[in-house]
Design an enzyme around this catalytic site. Structure first.
Site: not given
Ligand SMILES: [Zn+2]
Length: 274
Positions: A2-3
């Site tokens: 996840p960014e």
């Protein structure tokens, strides 16, 4: 992993469900998920805290609690936070359950076990190494130029370096460089003013678009309600497989390692020389 857009989506979607609720307790299935303090102290100190608000810094999700405490979560490679999954069983990848008032439960699911939680009175002690947030008003092209000045590392590596700029990882670095038409192996210091401006606007464009699409479910990312994000449907180069053609010029997209990160780019649109 996840960014920024994925963590921002998780924050936005958890907010209405958890803010104002009291943490009645936490069940830990794997104590190693707590980085600080000890697991026992974590369990006793978090009990009874009310969640006052959520925030995000880089890829960290911050639950601001009463008593000047904060619960900080980093999902790392494969972590997800799920609101009471349909099956009431925890499942073998559930590492912790946060029990909230009103029967709400938040499951921290993490197959690879890299995810981490902190309970701290000093958020900055956990997130102090981070560079600027790319979506705030005072992140200007000049700020980006300053961060890249004198840096001889490849621009792809610099964009993924959380101390240079916060929140960007492999996917959005590739997308931003494609949008800005900059080769991933160019050094930071080699970029012209014009290129830095293009990169600045590309970073903001791809991140905002991905937030609008609730993140990219390319690996294990899943939203708190169990839905997938759709940002990856708009990826131009990231996660494309061999033989796929550039949507702009038709050249085959290439994949090269940059500091051990698989990096996708179009040799037609992103020539090595500006
Ligand atoms: Zn192209």
């Amino acid at each position: 992993m996840p960014e920024l857009p994925e963590v921002e989506t998780i924050k936005n979607e958890l907010e209405p469900r958890v803010v104002g609720r009291v943490i009645n307790g936490v069940t830990l299935f794997w104590g190693g998920i707590v980085r600080q303090p000890t697991a026992n102290e974590f369990l006793s100190r978090i009990r009874g805290r009310r969640i006052l608000g959520l925030a995000r810094r880089g890829k960290y999700l911050i639950f601001n609690l009463d008593g000047d405490e904060a619960l900080i979560v980093h999902l790392k490679m494969t972590g997800s936070l799920l609101l009471k999954p349909d099956s009431s069983e925890a499942g073998k990848f559930t590492r912790a359950i946060i029990h909230l008032g009103g029967g709400t439960e938040l499951y921290f699911r993490d197959p690879r076990k890299f995810g981490v939680m902190w309970l701290t009175e000093d958020v900055s002690s956990v997130v102090n190494e981070l560079g600027p947030e790319p979506l705030v008003a005072d992140f200007t092209p000049e700020v980006l130029a300053q961060r890249l000045k004198n840096r001889s590392a490849p621009i792809k590596a610099l964009l993924c370096d959380q101390s240079v700029i916060a929140g960007i990882g492999n996917m959005y670095a590739d997308e931003a460089l494609f949008t800005a038409k900059i080769h991933p192996l160019r050094s930071g210091k080699s970029l012209s003013c014009d290129e830095v401006e293009r990169l600045h606007s590309a970073i903001q464009k791809v991140l905002w678009a991905a937030i609008g699409n609730k993140g990219a479910s390319v690996d294990s990312y899943i939203r708190p309600g169990g839905e997938l994000g759709t940002a990856h449907y708009e990826f131009q180069v990231a996660h494309r497989l061999g033989g796929e053609l550039c949507p702009l010029c038709g050249s085959p997209i290439e994949r090269i390692p940059v500091r051990n990160r698989g990096t996708y780019f179009c040799p037609g649109c992103q020539p090595i020389k500006a």
